[in-house]
Design a protein around this motif. Structure first.
Motif, short mmCIF file in Angstrom:
data_model
loop_
_atom_site.label_atom_id
_atom_site.label_comp_id
_atom_site.label_asym_id
_atom_site.label_seq_id
_atom_site.Cartn_x
_atom_site.Cartn_y
_atom_site.Cartn_z
N ALA A 106 -6.55 -17.74 14.04
CA ALA A 106 -7.80 -18.45 13.74
C ALA A 106 -7.53 -19.83 13.16
O ALA A 106 -8.28 -20.78 13.44
CB ALA A 106 -8.64 -17.62 12.76
N PHE A 107 -6.47 -19.96 12.37
CA PHE A 107 -6.17 -21.22 11.69
C PHE A 107 -5.50 -22.23 12.63
O PHE A 107 -5.33 -23.39 12.28
CB PHE A 107 -5.28 -20.95 10.47
CG PHE A 107 -5.97 -20.17 9.40
CD1 PHE A 107 -6.57 -20.80 8.33
CD2 PHE A 107 -6.05 -18.78 9.46
CE1 PHE A 107 -7.23 -20.08 7.35
CE2 PHE A 107 -6.70 -18.05 8.48
CZ PHE A 107 -7.29 -18.70 7.42
N SER A 162 -4.71 -14.68 4.66
CA SER A 162 -5.12 -14.08 5.92
C SER A 162 -4.01 -13.24 6.53
O SER A 162 -4.23 -12.12 7.00
CB SER A 162 -5.54 -15.18 6.90
OG SER A 162 -5.94 -14.63 8.13
N ILE A 178 -12.21 -20.52 5.30
CA ILE A 178 -12.78 -20.72 6.64
C ILE A 178 -14.22 -21.19 6.55
O ILE A 178 -14.64 -22.13 7.24
CB ILE A 178 -12.68 -19.41 7.46
CG1 ILE A 178 -11.22 -19.12 7.81
CG2 ILE A 178 -13.51 -19.52 8.75
CD1 ILE A 178 -11.00 -17.81 8.54
N ILE A 185 -17.40 -17.05 14.07
CA ILE A 185 -16.44 -17.83 13.28
C ILE A 185 -15.50 -18.62 14.19
O ILE A 185 -15.27 -19.83 14.01
CB ILE A 185 -15.63 -16.91 12.35
CG1 ILE A 185 -16.53 -16.39 11.22
CG2 ILE A 185 -14.42 -17.65 11.76
CD1 ILE A 185 -15.89 -15.29 10.39
N TYR A 186 -14.96 -17.96 15.21
CA TYR A 186 -14.03 -18.62 16.14
C TYR A 186 -14.69 -19.78 16.87
O TYR A 186 -14.10 -20.86 17.02
CB TYR A 186 -13.50 -17.60 17.16
CG TYR A 186 -12.48 -16.62 16.63
CD1 TYR A 186 -11.77 -16.86 15.46
CD2 TYR A 186 -12.21 -15.44 17.33
CE1 TYR A 186 -10.84 -15.96 15.00
CE2 TYR A 186 -11.27 -14.54 16.88
CZ TYR A 186 -10.59 -14.80 15.71
OH TYR A 186 -9.65 -13.89 15.27
N ILE A 207 -6.47 -24.67 3.14
CA ILE A 207 -6.35 -23.94 4.40
C ILE A 207 -5.02 -23.18 4.47
O ILE A 207 -4.98 -22.04 4.94
CB ILE A 207 -6.48 -24.89 5.61
CG1 ILE A 207 -7.88 -25.52 5.63
CG2 ILE A 207 -6.21 -24.15 6.91
CD1 ILE A 207 -9.02 -24.52 5.72
N ILE A 218 -15.25 -22.75 14.45
CA ILE A 218 -13.98 -23.43 14.14
C ILE A 218 -13.59 -24.36 15.29
O ILE A 218 -13.24 -25.53 15.09
CB ILE A 218 -12.85 -22.40 13.89
CG1 ILE A 218 -13.06 -21.68 12.57
CG2 ILE A 218 -11.48 -23.10 13.89
CD1 ILE A 218 -12.11 -20.51 12.35
N MET A 220 -6.02 -26.34 11.79
CA MET A 220 -7.23 -26.41 10.97
C MET A 220 -6.97 -27.16 9.67
O MET A 220 -7.83 -27.90 9.18
CB MET A 220 -7.75 -25.00 10.65
CG MET A 220 -9.11 -25.00 9.94
SD MET A 220 -9.51 -23.42 9.16
CE MET A 220 -9.72 -22.37 10.58
#
Length: 487
Positions: A36-37, A302, A175, A254-255, A295, A258, A279
């Motif tokens: 995700a990051f 995470s 996030i 969320i994805y 982050i 982002i 990110m």
């Protein structure tokens, strides 16, 4: 005395059951790891904003369909407590059920090695002594972390789930901070610049860009089955399906946020050149150094949560399969807290060995990881296919047509995922399934001793096993001679 002990055991079992919130956290925590990051940069490398939107639309439809299949099966087949393993077994026989569990287990445990390496690579942002996460300092600290997590799970699944809830909330804070700031700083003119990638010939056409986008989304949703895998430990059966759908939809939103919001802060070319985690550098560009620090801290948390969640899942599958006679009996042992003690020990010993391999040969580890990571897609496909088979054979008319359509979409989508992973990886995975023949034979002999059977494989299973064996040998020879590579 026996009656009192039975009551105490039942109370202990009930205390270890997982509620809806814990199940949702397990789904979200399992899906949101390090990927995700890195989404902003990873997506931008191969696609423009328009293609990314189409890619997310297709992915969203496919994954939501799969989530609804899991929800439907969890309600209509409450007897199948092993989730994706149980579905493959019920739909296509013992051997395919075993292969589903076997591939999932090895994928999960080797995936945990990746999480640990990434975790200390992220810590290396603050303490350079850890480098990229695969030096001696990192392996030593990752090993300590691994066995601390094991100790926590051995105290009971409920306790581990509580910690997973905490880490899931903690990882969502940075996030959400990123999303809020990105909404404020979003620039429409940046987002719409070269919207379809026409001025960047290297991206190819829209179709090629969409495929590139979906190859990234391929991996970030692994973990959707988290609640289904531990369905036997849920307080209420109905919570399993709810947690899967809620967790999936929440993670999907969320994805998408982002990815798309990042394209409104930096143009695609700049995003594609960012280091990992991209990110962090997007946020740093608008708020300064502290944005990258926040982050990276979120990334560490995470990955800690993902490691905990996947350690739970990795131990649970062979434990359930062993109780069902599909894995060797050694995996079926519980401790007094109801944890799958032997399965956990065996899993984490293999994680430790793979972790040590990163010190001596990163290529060997990469081969193992590449083989295992694709194998987890097979259980997804078999689950969707069983969902379709179940509805086609069902005599219940209420909602049947809708469920058939949903299961068909999920089956087509998961079949595409296997194809998109690449035929090369399918060949590599036959090595894994060829080795599994030994474990299946041991489990079958143990189980058949009670049932007085004089066979291990059914006729069609012999054909499948032979294909795995021959293809696995060919894959090993091709790897050894350099005719097959993972690059």
């Amino acid at each position: 005395m026996e009656d009192n002990k039975l009551v105490e055991d039942n109370e202990l079992s009930e205390n270890n059951k997982l509620g809806l919130f814990s199940l949702i956290a397990l789904v979200i925590g399992s899906m949101i790891g390090g990927g995700a990051f890195s989404l902003p940069g990873d997506m931008a490398k191969g696609a423009s904003a328009g293609a990314i939107i189409i890619g997310w639309l297709i992915t969203g439809i496919g994954m939501i369909a799969l989530a609804f299949v899991y929800q439907n099966l969890s309600m209509k087949r409450p007897d199948l407590n092993g989730g994706i393993y149980s579905y493959a077994k019920a739909g296509f026989g013992d051997y395919m059920g075993f292969n589903s569990a076997w591939g999932y287990w090895l994928s999960a445990l080797i995936g945990n090695v990746s999480y640990l390496v990434m975790m200390f690579g992220a810590v290396g942002y603050f303490f350079p002594v850890f480098g990229k996460g695969n030096n001696l300092a990192s392996v030593v600290c990752a090993s300590i972390m691994l066995w601390l997590i094991q100790g926590l799970i051995l105290k009971g699944v409920k306790q581990a789930a509580i910690v997973n809830v905490i880490t899931t909330i903690a990882k969502l804070v940075p996030i959400f901070l990123f999303v809020i700031i990105a909404i404020i700083m979003f620039k429409v003119n940046i987002f719409t610049l070269d919207f379809w990638g026409g001025s960047t010939p290297s991206l190819g056409g829209v179709v090629a860009q969409v495929k590139s986008t979906m190859l990234v989304t391929l991996w970030v949703f692994i973990g959707i089955e988290g609640a289904v895998v531990v369905s036997g430990r849920a307080k209420r059966r109905s919570d399993v399906g709810k947690a899967t759908v809620i967790g999936l939809v929440g993670t999907l939103v969320i994805y998408i946020l982002i990815t798309l919001l990042s394209l409104g802060i930096m143009n695609r070319a700049r995003l594609s050149g960012l280091d990992t985690p991209s990110m962090a550098y997007v946020l740093e560009s608008v708020v300064g150094k502290w944005g990258a620090i926040v982050i990276n801290l979120g990334l560490v948390i995470s990955l800690l949560g993902a490691t905990l969640g996947w350690t739970l899942l990795a131990a649970e599958i062979p434990y359930i399969a062993a109780k069902d006679g599909m894995f060797p009996k050694v995996f079926a042992k519980e401790n007094k807290n109801g944890s799958a003690v032997n399965s956990l020990w065996i899993t984490n010993i293999l994680v430790e060995i793979s972790l040590i391999l990163t010190l001596f040969s990163s290529s060997t580890y990469q081969i193992l990881y590449s083989i295992a990571s694709g194998a987890i897609l097979i259980p997804y496909f078999l689950s969707a296919l069983f969902g379709l088979k179940f509805e086609l054979m069902s005599k219940e008319e209420n909602g049947r047509t809708k469920n058939i359509i949903i299961a068909s979409v999920a089956t087509i989508y998961t079949a595409w995922l296997v194809y998109a992973a690449g035929l090369k990886y399918v060949l590599l995975e036959t090595i894994l399934f060829a080795i599994g023949i030994v474990a299946f034979t041991i489990a079958s002999k143990e189980n058949n001793s009670n049932k007085k059977k004089n066979y291990i494989f059914l006729s069609y299973e012999k054909v499948i096993a032979l294909i795995f064996l021959v293809a696995g040998i060919v894959a090993v020879v091709m790897l050894a001679t350099g005719k097959l590579s993972i690059s």
